[in-house]
Design a protein around this motif. Structure first.
Motif, mmCIF file in Angstrom:
data_model
loop_
_atom_site.group_PDB
_atom_site.id
_atom_site.type_symbol
_atom_site.label_atom_id
_atom_site.label_comp_id
_atom_site.label_asym_id
_atom_site.label_seq_id
_atom_site.Cartn_x
_atom_site.Cartn_y
_atom_site.Cartn_z
ATOM 1 N N GLY A 1 1.072 6.521 10.681
ATOM 2 C CA GLY A 1 1.485 7.291 10.168
ATOM 3 C C GLY A 1 1.463 6.727 8.202
ATOM 4 O O GLY A 1 0.000 6.461 7.938
ATOM 5 N N ALA A 2 2.417 7.232 7.954
ATOM 6 C CA ALA A 2 1.893 7.623 5.894
ATOM 7 C C ALA A 2 2.298 5.778 5.776
ATOM 8 O O ALA A 2 3.449 6.360 6.269
ATOM 9 C CB ALA A 2 2.401 8.592 5.831
ATOM 10 N N ALA B 1 -8.236 -6.600 8.975
ATOM 11 C CA ALA B 1 -6.925 -6.093 9.334
ATOM 12 C C ALA B 1 -6.287 -5.134 8.664
ATOM 13 O O ALA B 1 -5.653 -4.662 8.352
ATOM 14 C CB ALA B 1 -6.121 -6.896 10.661
ATOM 15 N N ASP B 2 -6.352 -5.905 7.106
ATOM 16 C CA ASP B 2 -5.289 -5.747 5.824
ATOM 17 C C ASP B 2 -6.326 -4.285 5.457
ATOM 18 O O ASP B 2 -5.965 -3.622 4.934
ATOM 19 C CB ASP B 2 -5.568 -7.273 5.098
ATOM 20 C CG ASP B 2 -4.755 -8.029 6.118
ATOM 21 O OD1 ASP B 2 -3.567 -7.676 5.989
ATOM 22 O OD2 ASP B 2 -4.804 -9.430 5.423
ATOM 23 N N THR B 3 -8.125 -5.260 5.224
ATOM 24 C CA THR B 3 -8.614 -4.164 4.658
ATOM 25 C C THR B 3 -8.618 -2.648 5.544
ATOM 26 O O THR B 3 -9.062 -1.385 4.881
ATOM 27 C CB THR B 3 -9.859 -4.297 4.363
ATOM 28 O OG1 THR B 3 -10.564 -5.067 5.537
ATOM 29 C CG2 THR B 3 -9.666 -5.737 3.677
ATOM 30 N N ALA B 4 -8.555 -2.709 6.163
ATOM 31 C CA ALA B 4 -8.092 -1.741 7.034
ATOM 32 C C ALA B 4 -7.333 -0.392 7.200
ATOM 33 O O ALA B 4 -7.409 0.573 7.572
ATOM 34 C CB ALA B 4 -8.681 -1.577 8.714
ATOM 35 N N VAL B 5 -6.464 -1.529 7.493
ATOM 36 C CA VAL B 5 -4.663 -0.575 7.021
ATOM 37 C C VAL B 5 -4.974 0.369 5.885
ATOM 38 O O VAL B 5 -4.446 1.400 5.418
ATOM 39 C CB VAL B 5 -3.353 -1.163 7.128
ATOM 40 C CG1 VAL B 5 -2.617 -1.005 6.876
ATOM 41 C CG2 VAL B 5 -3.457 -2.038 7.923
ATOM 42 N N ARG B 6 -4.961 -0.822 4.407
ATOM 43 C CA ARG B 6 -5.032 -0.549 3.159
ATOM 44 C C ARG B 6 -6.421 1.434 3.117
ATOM 45 O O ARG B 6 -6.305 1.718 2.188
ATOM 46 C CB ARG B 6 -5.297 -1.260 2.331
ATOM 47 C CG ARG B 6 -5.562 -0.857 0.431
ATOM 48 C CD ARG B 6 -7.136 -1.582 -0.032
ATOM 49 N NE ARG B 6 -7.907 -0.618 0.705
ATOM 50 C CZ ARG B 6 -8.904 -0.828 1.005
ATOM 51 N NH1 ARG B 6 -9.306 -2.803 1.285
ATOM 52 N NH2 ARG B 6 -10.362 -0.368 1.043
ATOM 53 N N SER B 7 -7.343 1.132 3.569
ATOM 54 C CA SER B 7 -8.428 1.666 3.616
ATOM 55 C C SER B 7 -8.294 2.998 4.083
ATOM 56 O O SER B 7 -8.862 4.340 4.027
ATOM 57 C CB SER B 7 -10.064 1.834 4.159
ATOM 58 O OG SER B 7 -9.526 1.042 5.210
ATOM 59 N N VAL C 1 0.767 -1.050 0.281
ATOM 60 C CA VAL C 1 0.279 0.078 0.155
ATOM 61 C C VAL C 1 0.810 1.468 -0.334
ATOM 62 O O VAL C 1 1.928 1.328 1.086
ATOM 63 C CB VAL C 1 -0.919 -0.258 1.004
ATOM 64 C CG1 VAL C 1 -1.656 1.222 0.975
ATOM 65 C CG2 VAL C 1 -1.687 -1.512 1.393
ATOM 66 N N HIS C 2 0.357 1.707 -1.212
ATOM 67 C CA HIS C 2 1.449 3.554 -0.778
ATOM 68 C C HIS C 2 0.925 4.647 -0.722
ATOM 69 O O HIS C 2 1.739 5.381 -0.173
ATOM 70 C CB HIS C 2 2.333 3.305 -2.474
ATOM 71 C CG HIS C 2 3.245 2.510 -3.076
ATOM 72 N ND1 HIS C 2 4.675 2.754 -2.478
ATOM 73 C CD2 HIS C 2 3.250 1.638 -3.912
ATOM 74 C CE1 HIS C 2 4.780 1.060 -2.996
ATOM 75 N NE2 HIS C 2 4.216 0.978 -3.932
ATOM 76 N N SER C 3 -0.793 4.172 -0.616
ATOM 77 C CA SER C 3 -1.373 5.265 -0.531
ATOM 78 C C SER C 3 -2.743 4.574 0.061
ATOM 79 O O SER C 3 -2.929 3.641 -0.675
ATOM 80 C CB SER C 3 -1.635 6.698 -1.318
ATOM 81 O OG SER C 3 -2.749 6.157 -2.516
#
Length: 307
Positions: free
Chosen positions: A56-57, A42-48, A6-8
């Motif tokens: 952070g970024a 948890a993966d989709t929460a981070v990505r979204s 995930v870059h953004s």
């Protein structure tokens, strides 16, 4: 190697396949050539960006579970050898060591032999949900005959929690949707339809209140009314932890990687005593579609990437 990065923050297509160097195992570590990888909320929460305030970024590499073949071992590793099929768990929030790639490196003590005779796509769905369920049930401290409420009992985590609680001899009141009644009652649980009447039904079934709740659905504060004075409320989603009342202990459960415990779960799967359900399988290149499928809801089995 390919890695899910995930870059953004944003929509499912922000989970991208990028090139990354193959990791080298250090002392006490094992490199796994992955064959399958589960995708979790948890993966989709981070990505979204849902938990961006905590992280952070980006960039981040996603992934908690690993299932594949030992490719190389670091100095001092004797429990595993190249060619063995294994599963393992990386606590992503603690380490940011994402497993969603062709290869993953994990400490040897966080791995277990994969269940024999089980597809890698099924084995991959066990580590995070299985250990979370096992540790949450153990956290209740209930002996056989104790009464436990499990919300989201038909979901991936709730289904495993229900099975492990029943195997412990607990009376399980399983809160889920109507279409899941037959499956849950076949397991031995007492079905409770989710919705506005759920707490009233729970109190009718356990007039003095349940000994404990494991809230996998994030129903939170309203469920406290179904717990006896001095009971226990276990939240597996931290934002859904209610304020305590009537002496009820509220515990926020954070999963711990545990190779020996995972090996025990894998043996139960191998022997047919524990069922892990897979809802859909996607090639690694279709990781965005896998994220979209999970976020669409209604899954009754894990969403898995296949390599």
């Amino acid at each position: 190697m390919r890695a899910v990065t995930v870059h953004s923050y944003g929509s499912p297509d922000r989970a991208e396949i990028t090139d990354a160097p193959v990791p080298v195992p250090g002392p006490g570590e094992v490199r796994i050539r992955n064959r399958a990888l589960a995708v979790h909320p948890a993966d989709t929460a981070v990505r979204s960006g849902l938990v961006a305030a905590l992280l952070g970024a980006p960039p981040f590499r996603l992934g908690w579970d690993a299932a594949g073949t030992v490719d190389a071992v670091g100095e001092g590793v004797t429990a595993f050898a190249a060619g063995e099929e294994v599963i393992g768990l990386s606590h992503w929030f603690a380490t940011r060591n994402g497993t969603h790639a062709d290869y993953a490196v994990l400490p040897a003590d966080q791995l277990a032999p994969a269940p024999a005779g089980v597809p890698a796509t099924t084995a991959a769905a066990l580590p995070l949900n299985g250990l979370t369920a096992l540790q949450a049930v153990e956290r209740t401290g209930l002996d056989a005959g104790g009464t436990l409420v499990v919300t989201g009992a038909a979901g991936n985590l709730g289904h495993l929690t229900t099975q492990l609680a029943l195997a412990r001899g607990l009376r399980v009141l399983a809160v889920a949707g109507p279409r899941d009644e037959a499956e849950l009652t076949a397991l031995g649980a007492e079905f409770v339809a989710r919705g506005e009447t759920a707490v009233d039904t729970l109190r009718a079934l356990a007039p003095d209140g349940a000994d404990a709740v494991i809230d996998t659905a994030g129903l939170s504060a309203p469920l406290l009314a179904a717990v006896r004075d001095g009971g226990l409320f276990v939240a597996v989603r931290p934002p859904a932890a209610p304020d305590a009342e009537r002496g009820i202990e509220v515990a926020v459960h954070d999963v711990r990687p545990d190779g020996p415990a995972l090996a025990g779960l894998a043996k139960q799967v191998e022997d047919g005593r524990l069922t892990v359900r897979v809802g859909s399988v996607h090639p690694l290149e279709e990781v965005a579609a896998a994220h979209a499928r999970l976020e669409a809801g209604g899954t009754r089995g894990a969403v898995v990437l296949e390599l």
